[in-house]
Design a protein around this motif. Sequence first.
Motif, mmCIF file in Angstrom:
data_model
loop_
_atom_site.group_PDB
_atom_site.id
_atom_site.type_symbol
_atom_site.label_atom_id
_atom_site.label_comp_id
_atom_site.label_asym_id
_atom_site.label_seq_id
_atom_site.Cartn_x
_atom_site.Cartn_y
_atom_site.Cartn_z
ATOM 1 N N ILE A 121 0.794 -1.218 0.022
ATOM 2 C CA ILE A 121 -0.038 -0.017 0.170
ATOM 3 C C ILE A 121 0.994 1.371 0.133
ATOM 4 C CG2 ILE A 121 -1.740 1.294 1.375
ATOM 5 C CD1 ILE A 121 -2.447 -1.508 2.573
ATOM 6 N N ARG A 122 0.636 2.300 -0.962
ATOM 7 C CA ARG A 122 1.417 3.433 -0.902
ATOM 8 C C ARG A 122 0.398 4.669 -1.266
ATOM 9 N NH1 ARG A 122 5.693 2.165 -5.742
ATOM 10 N NH2 ARG A 122 7.416 0.944 -4.102
ATOM 11 N N TYR A 123 0.598 5.764 -0.132
ATOM 12 C CA TYR A 123 -0.008 6.845 -0.255
ATOM 13 C C TYR A 123 0.654 8.135 0.138
ATOM 14 C CZ TYR A 123 -1.318 5.634 4.438
ATOM 15 O OH TYR A 123 -1.245 5.033 5.590
ATOM 16 N N PRO A 124 0.237 9.258 -0.142
ATOM 17 C CA PRO A 124 1.107 10.517 0.491
ATOM 18 C C PRO A 124 0.082 11.002 1.483
ATOM 19 C CG PRO A 124 -0.333 11.038 -1.518
ATOM 20 C CD PRO A 124 -0.306 9.557 -1.452
ATOM 21 N N MET A 125 1.091 11.770 2.379
ATOM 22 C CA MET A 125 0.149 12.387 3.481
ATOM 23 C C MET A 125 0.614 13.941 3.536
ATOM 24 S SD MET A 125 0.402 9.391 6.558
ATOM 25 C CE MET A 125 -0.270 10.425 7.765
ATOM 26 N N LYS A 126 -0.140 14.557 4.298
ATOM 27 C CA LYS A 126 0.411 16.039 4.557
ATOM 28 C C LYS A 126 1.625 16.159 4.904
ATOM 29 C CE LYS A 126 -4.573 17.456 5.171
ATOM 30 N NZ LYS A 126 -5.426 17.764 6.412
ATOM 31 N N GLY A 127 2.130 17.332 4.496
ATOM 32 C CA GLY A 127 3.436 17.753 4.950
ATOM 33 C C GLY A 127 4.588 16.802 4.128
ATOM 34 N N GLY A 128 4.395 16.342 2.992
ATOM 35 C CA GLY A 128 5.415 15.718 2.246
ATOM 36 C C GLY A 128 5.645 14.378 2.651
ATOM 37 N N LEU A 129 4.915 13.737 3.518
ATOM 38 C CA LEU A 129 5.330 12.277 3.897
ATOM 39 C C LEU A 129 4.733 11.476 2.949
ATOM 40 C CD1 LEU A 129 4.148 12.711 7.727
ATOM 41 C CD2 LEU A 129 6.494 12.744 6.925
ATOM 42 N N GLN A 130 5.463 10.512 2.937
ATOM 43 C CA GLN A 130 5.185 9.275 1.980
ATOM 44 C C GLN A 130 5.086 8.035 2.904
ATOM 45 O OE1 GLN A 130 4.394 9.555 -1.400
ATOM 46 N NE2 GLN A 130 4.602 11.604 -1.099
ATOM 47 N N VAL A 131 4.012 7.224 2.561
ATOM 48 C CA VAL A 131 3.784 5.930 3.153
ATOM 49 C C VAL A 131 3.718 4.854 2.363
ATOM 50 C CG1 VAL A 131 2.184 4.643 4.858
ATOM 51 C CG2 VAL A 131 2.102 7.244 5.020
ATOM 52 N N ARG A 147 3.944 -4.128 8.218
ATOM 53 C CA ARG A 147 5.197 -3.177 8.035
ATOM 54 C C ARG A 147 4.972 -1.985 7.358
ATOM 55 N NH1 ARG A 147 8.686 -8.669 6.500
ATOM 56 N NH2 ARG A 147 8.002 -10.014 8.308
ATOM 57 N N MET A 148 4.907 -1.013 8.005
ATOM 58 C CA MET A 148 4.787 0.537 7.408
ATOM 59 C C MET A 148 6.200 1.370 7.872
ATOM 60 S SD MET A 148 2.048 3.265 8.304
ATOM 61 C CE MET A 148 2.624 3.954 9.920
ATOM 62 N N THR A 149 6.414 2.051 6.722
ATOM 63 C CA THR A 149 7.579 3.041 6.717
ATOM 64 C C THR A 149 7.123 4.451 6.326
ATOM 65 O OG1 THR A 149 9.101 1.009 6.147
ATOM 66 C CG2 THR A 149 9.906 3.371 5.860
ATOM 67 N N VAL A 150 7.324 5.505 6.975
ATOM 68 C CA VAL A 150 6.815 6.744 6.432
ATOM 69 C C VAL A 150 8.323 7.519 6.369
ATOM 70 C CG1 VAL A 150 5.623 8.897 7.192
ATOM 71 C CG2 VAL A 150 5.057 6.664 8.016
ATOM 72 N N THR A 151 8.241 7.924 5.206
ATOM 73 C CA THR A 151 9.445 8.911 4.652
ATOM 74 C C THR A 151 9.056 10.217 4.369
ATOM 75 O OG1 THR A 151 9.260 8.121 2.542
ATOM 76 C CG2 THR A 151 10.763 6.909 3.794
#
Length: 167
Positions: A121-131, A147-151
Motif C-alpha cells: 500500500i502506498r499513499y502520500p500524507m500532508k507535510g510531504g510524507l510518503q507511506v 510493516r509500515m515505513t513513513v519517509t
Amino acid sequence: MRFGGVAVGLLALAACTAAAPPEATQAGPAFDPVAFFTGPSHGDGKLDQIMKGIRTVTVDSVGTPNRDGSLTLTQLIAMQGDPPRTRVWKLKQVAPGRYVGSLTDASGPVETVAIGRTIRIRYPMKGGLQVEQWLIALPGGTVLDNRMTVTKWGMRVATLRERIEKR
C-alpha cells in the motif's frame, strides 16, 4: 567528482525505502484485502517516530462491503499519549491484484497491489510524507503482519510494526 557525490546521495536515499519482504515472492494463494478486512479486525503495534520514540498503537476496525464491490473500513485508533481518533479507508479492486482508494489520513490516492501472500500500500500524507505498507498474510489466513515505513524527502521518519487479527 560531482557525479560521485550525487551517486552516493542517491544510494543513501534508496537505502531508506522499504524493501519487499521475502513473502512477496513465495507461492501461495493471492492475498485479497477486501475479503480479509470485511468484518471486524484488531491490531496491536509499536510506532517508532523520530524525535518521539516508540509508542503503542491499537486499531479496531470494521469493514463493510459496498454494492459496487468496494470496501469501507472504519478504524478506531488509540495511540499512546494521544486521544483516540477515527479514520476511514475506501478500497476497490480495479484489476486482478490491483486496488485503488482513499484514506482520511492521505493527501492523495491510495494505491494497493497484491503480490503473492502480501499487499503493498502506498499513499502520500500532508507535510510531504510518503507511506509504504506491506501487509503479509500469515499461514491460516486470519493474521497479518503490517510493516509500515513513513519517509520525508526520501528519509525514514517513522516505522510501524503491527499484528492484525481478523475477528
